[in-house]
Design an enzyme around this catalytic site. Sequence first.
Site, PDB file in Angstrom:
ATOM      1  N   THR A   1      -8.133  -7.630   1.702  1.00  0.00           N
ATOM      2  CA  THR A   1      -8.790  -6.643   0.847  1.00  0.00           C
ATOM      3  C   THR A   1     -10.304  -6.682   1.031  1.00  0.00           C
ATOM      4  OG1 THR A   1      -7.060  -6.734  -0.802  1.00  0.00           O
ATOM      5  CG2 THR A   1      -9.243  -6.221  -1.623  1.00  0.00           C
TER       6      THR A   1
ATOM      7  N   ARG B   1       5.281  -1.200  -4.226  1.00  0.00           N
ATOM      8  CA  ARG B   1       4.531  -2.304  -4.845  1.00  0.00           C
ATOM      9  C   ARG B   1       3.023  -1.977  -4.922  1.00  0.00           C
ATOM     10  NH1 ARG B   1       0.015  -5.766  -3.301  1.00  0.00           N
ATOM     11  NH2 ARG B   1       0.326  -7.821  -4.219  1.00  0.00           N
TER      12      ARG B   1
ATOM     13  N   ASP C   1      -3.304  -5.958  -7.351  1.00  0.00           N
ATOM     14  CA  ASP C   1      -4.380  -5.984  -8.348  1.00  0.00           C
ATOM     15  C   ASP C   1      -5.552  -5.059  -8.019  1.00  0.00           C
ATOM     16  OD1 ASP C   1      -4.800  -7.768  -6.123  1.00  0.00           O
ATOM     17  OD2 ASP C   1      -6.612  -8.455  -7.147  1.00  0.00           O
TER      18      ASP C   1
ATOM     19  N   THR D   1      -9.924 -10.585  -4.387  1.00  0.00           N
ATOM     20  CA  THR D   1      -8.991 -10.565  -3.251  1.00  0.00           C
ATOM     21  C   THR D   1      -8.052 -11.747  -3.407  1.00  0.00           C
ATOM     22  OG1 THR D   1      -8.756 -10.944  -0.872  1.00  0.00           O
ATOM     23  CG2 THR D   1     -10.791 -11.722  -1.866  1.00  0.00           C
TER      24      THR D   1
END
Length: 349
Positions: A197, A225, A228, A247
């Site tokens: 990320t 899915r 966060d 991350t």
Amino acid sequence: MRRVLVPLLLCMVSPLMAAEAVSKLPFTLVIHGGAGAPGRGTLDAETEVQVRAALTQALDAGERILAAGGNSLDAVSAAVQVLENSPHFNAGKGAVFTADGINELDASIMYGPTLAAGAVAGLHRVKNPITLARAVMEHSEHVMMIGDGAEKFAESQGVELVDPSYFRTDYRWQQLQKVKADEAAQALIPPSTYFGTVGAVARDQQGHLAAATSTGGMTNKRWGRVGDAPIIGAGTYADSRCAVSATGWGEFFIRLNVAHDICARVAYGQQTLRAAADAVIMKAVPELGGDGGIIAVDANGELTMPFNTVGMYRAWIKPDGSRGVAIFADEADPDQRVNAAAVEPAKAH
Ligand code: ASP
């Protein structure tokens, strides 16, 4: 009359003077390219050079805006876009593959002074998901949009769409094949292998904080899915005192509401940013069985970048103007963190 006029004039002048005074604040910028960075000796030299160059380019993009007196929101958007466009990070081009062999992208952005936020998830065609998250924040009545609906909104906003094949890199495709083979052999795979990320946090010269995060999620993720990164409070949060981009293993970051927990500790617990971030990343997350890292900045321009994995791609500009790029756990950070937990190889869960 004079008695009335003088305080009145002062009232009119003082906000301007205050704005003038705060506009001289030094800025802070921190970016990350994921807590899945490999340990020393496992990243080939050529890739390392390219990754460091991409991080520098992203830092430069944000710095140009902040140095010119621009807004933190513009700076974090610009930095994240550069990282989304680089094939080296798990966001935009170079995103990881789902179990079904497609790329599915999530992103979010938040502006501290107003608590305005925008988020998108499950995108297949938006070239720069962070741009769409910002459009949701600024041009819709909503905070979060997903899938086809979000892409319809992108079209209406003139946000650039690409063919889904744009996001594909051979490296990520091979990574999916390996994970599937390992899964078939029932091997334990460290989840940190998949983190990549990207994100940015900034304090601008007016003292305004902002945070942005963008991701392809986790390799081999299933059935729509969502991690966060697009969840405000989990992967991204910004208020007037604190801005965080995360991350890591998203399920744990959602359950612990990581980004908001750090800012809440600063707001209500009067913890320093560093103590708050350490309590969550070095303690709460690993205790629950997760791993990852965050970058954060506070209202004083202090920054911190704790992570409990073997590395985290990261770069920063401190208020004193000093800057740096780092990958491994043992590289000196501004807060001189040498992360003992992270020197060990990542745990398999
Ligand atoms: N946090 C991301 C997710 O769970 C993964 C990452 O950091 O690379 O979707």
